[in-house]
Design an enzyme around this catalytic site. Structure first.
Site, PDB file in Angstrom:
ATOM      1  N   LYS A   9      57.361 -66.901  67.561  1.00  6.74           N
ATOM      2  CA  LYS A   9      57.951 -68.233  67.517  1.00  6.74           C
ATOM      3  C   LYS A   9      59.119 -68.176  68.494  1.00  6.74           C
ATOM      4  CE  LYS A   9      60.649 -71.340  64.725  1.00  6.74           C
ATOM      5  NZ  LYS A   9      61.935 -70.914  65.214  1.00  6.74           N
ATOM      6  N   GLY A  11      62.425 -68.356  70.282  1.00  6.02           N
ATOM      7  CA  GLY A  11      63.757 -68.572  69.734  1.00  6.02           C
ATOM      8  C   GLY A  11      64.025 -67.820  68.441  1.00  6.02           C
ATOM      9  N   CYS A  12      63.022 -67.207  67.860  1.00  2.51           N
ATOM     10  CA  CYS A  12      63.200 -66.447  66.623  1.00  2.51           C
ATOM     11  C   CYS A  12      63.967 -65.160  66.939  1.00  2.51           C
ATOM     12  CB  CYS A  12      61.844 -66.120  66.007  1.00  2.51           C
ATOM     13  SG  CYS A  12      61.926 -64.977  64.602  1.00  2.51           S
ATOM     14  N   GLY A  13      65.094 -64.972  66.287  1.00  2.00           N
ATOM     15  CA  GLY A  13      65.931 -63.797  66.521  1.00  2.00           C
ATOM     16  C   GLY A  13      65.223 -62.495  66.214  1.00  2.00           C
TER      17      GLY A  13
END
Length: 142
Positions: A9, A11-13
């Site tokens: 996903k 932008g998922c850290g």
């Protein structure tokens, strides 16, 4: 060194940290968006192997947290249908290497499979969304 296809996903850290670990171990990485991929039951199902259906799902997904989707009550067919309609439901990341499909990022299993950097051991949970307790976790952002 492996050629890794990594469905994330954007932008998922945690996905960012996972990719960093794979790159640091010397792997070639092709990152793809889990959200914009055109999934079919035939392309998605192999990632889950023999895992029970409830482990196919992202427990931080809004529809799971709200109780709208209850993975324990679903057949494989219904689970795939729901995940194709709403990719936020899919547990991340999906990883493909040389004909082998996997879901999730368990550092010990990844290390045994394709190798991670032994000089940089993983000591944090890289699967559970750290923002899952917030009112608007990042899993709601497409």
């Amino acid at each position: 060194m492996a050629n890794v296809t990594f469905y994330e996903k954007p932008g998922c850290g945690n996905n960012t940290k996972q990719k960093t670990l794979l790159l640091a171990a010397g792997h070639n990485l092709e990152a793809k968006s889990l959200l914009t991929e055109t999934w079919t039951p035939e392309t998605l199902r192999p990632f889950f192997g023999d895992l029970p259906v409830n482990l196919w799902f992202n427990p931080s997904a809004p529809k799971i947290k709200s109780g709208e989707v209850i993975p324990d009550n679903l057949s494989e067919e219904k689970a795939l249908e729901l995940m194709i309609a709403d990719p936020l439901l899919i547990r991340r990341p999906l990883i493909y290497v040389d004909g082998i499909y996997r879901v999730g990022f368990d550092p010990e299993k990844i290390d045994a499979w394709i190798g991670l950097n032994p000089d940089n051991p993983v000591t944090e949970d890289l699967e559970t969304c750290p923002r899952s307790h917030e009112e608007k976790p990042c899993s709601t952002v497409k």
